[in-house]
Design a protein around this motif. Sequence first.
Motif, PDB file in Angstrom:
ATOM      1  N   LEU A  66       0.601  -1.146  -0.055  1.00  0.00           N
ATOM      2  CA  LEU A  66       0.083  -0.084  -0.007  1.00  0.00           C
ATOM      3  C   LEU A  66       1.044   1.319  -0.013  1.00  0.00           C
ATOM      4  O   LEU A  66       0.416   2.220  -0.455  1.00  0.00           O
ATOM      5  CB  LEU A  66      -0.857   0.026   1.256  1.00  0.00           C
ATOM      6  CG  LEU A  66      -1.932  -1.215   1.265  1.00  0.00           C
ATOM      7  CD1 LEU A  66      -2.753  -1.099   2.522  1.00  0.00           C
ATOM      8  CD2 LEU A  66      -2.902  -1.020   0.087  1.00  0.00           C
ATOM      9  N   GLY A  67       2.104   1.168   0.275  1.00  0.00           N
ATOM     10  CA  GLY A  67       2.952   2.306   0.774  1.00  0.00           C
ATOM     11  C   GLY A  67       3.436   2.829  -0.734  1.00  0.00           C
ATOM     12  O   GLY A  67       3.650   3.956  -1.052  1.00  0.00           O
TER      13      GLY A  67
ATOM     14  N   ILE B 169       3.135   6.419  -2.290  1.00  0.00           N
ATOM     15  CA  ILE B 169       4.509   7.344  -2.693  1.00  0.00           C
ATOM     16  C   ILE B 169       4.620   7.563  -3.915  1.00  0.00           C
ATOM     17  O   ILE B 169       4.754   8.713  -4.186  1.00  0.00           O
ATOM     18  CB  ILE B 169       5.727   6.582  -2.084  1.00  0.00           C
ATOM     19  CG1 ILE B 169       5.891   6.364  -0.687  1.00  0.00           C
ATOM     20  CG2 ILE B 169       6.977   7.107  -2.703  1.00  0.00           C
ATOM     21  CD1 ILE B 169       6.710   5.226  -0.341  1.00  0.00           C
ATOM     22  N   ALA B 170       4.122   6.943  -4.972  1.00  0.00           N
ATOM     23  CA  ALA B 170       4.084   7.303  -6.405  1.00  0.00           C
ATOM     24  C   ALA B 170       3.014   8.355  -6.401  1.00  0.00           C
ATOM     25  O   ALA B 170       3.316   9.136  -7.334  1.00  0.00           O
ATOM     26  CB  ALA B 170       3.585   6.043  -7.338  1.00  0.00           C
TER      27      ALA B 170
ATOM     28  N   ILE C 269       3.234  16.131  -6.405  1.00  0.00           N
ATOM     29  CA  ILE C 269       4.346  17.173  -6.354  1.00  0.00           C
ATOM     30  C   ILE C 269       4.686  17.886  -7.892  1.00  0.00           C
ATOM     31  O   ILE C 269       4.927  18.743  -7.969  1.00  0.00           O
ATOM     32  CB  ILE C 269       5.462  16.653  -5.633  1.00  0.00           C
ATOM     33  CG1 ILE C 269       5.091  16.198  -4.197  1.00  0.00           C
ATOM     34  CG2 ILE C 269       6.498  17.596  -5.571  1.00  0.00           C
ATOM     35  CD1 ILE C 269       4.741  17.445  -3.535  1.00  0.00           C
ATOM     36  N   GLY C 270       4.818  16.644  -8.645  1.00  0.00           N
ATOM     37  CA  GLY C 270       4.995  17.022 -10.066  1.00  0.00           C
ATOM     38  C   GLY C 270       3.910  17.829 -10.796  1.00  0.00           C
ATOM     39  O   GLY C 270       4.348  18.907 -11.479  1.00  0.00           O
TER      40      GLY C 270
END
Length: 169
Positions: A89-90, A94-95, A101-102
Amino acid sequence: QRASTYQIAILYLSLLCTSIGAGGSRPCNMAFGADQLELGARRRRSANGGKAPMWSFFNLYFFGIELAKLTAVTVVVYIQENVGWGWGLGVPTIAMFVAVIGFVSGYSLYVKMPPGGSPLVRLAQVVAAAFKKRKTVLPDPDLLYEDKKLDAGISTTGRLLHTNQLKVL
């Protein structure tokens, strides 16, 4: 162990939020992305003497969507089964964080098209037209438009199959 009523309510609320979010963002994502690449395509056409690019945003968009699905059912499932559910799930979390952010970091570079009116007015127009035409007699299916070449890939014998499935009583 059966899920409690509270857990079932949270599940249904999560599914509702997911469907509303997907239904509200996907059409906007495609239009927004096409606007970005259309500006770049115009610049390339002027630089290349009027030639259009050989690819389109929609090819890239749907390729990316399918690539993400393939990754989800292979890499993420592998991580969940062999490393653990926390990492399983992490990694997508994170992706997604990196993607947000991008997206936010490029905000100043985006082509921002002004809105073309209220979506609520368009929705009201559709509802009003549907209500006004609710008792309209349906045309004879044999008189409807057909294009044997265009429809050949999605029909049998070159004609679209007639169905009463969506007929309003």
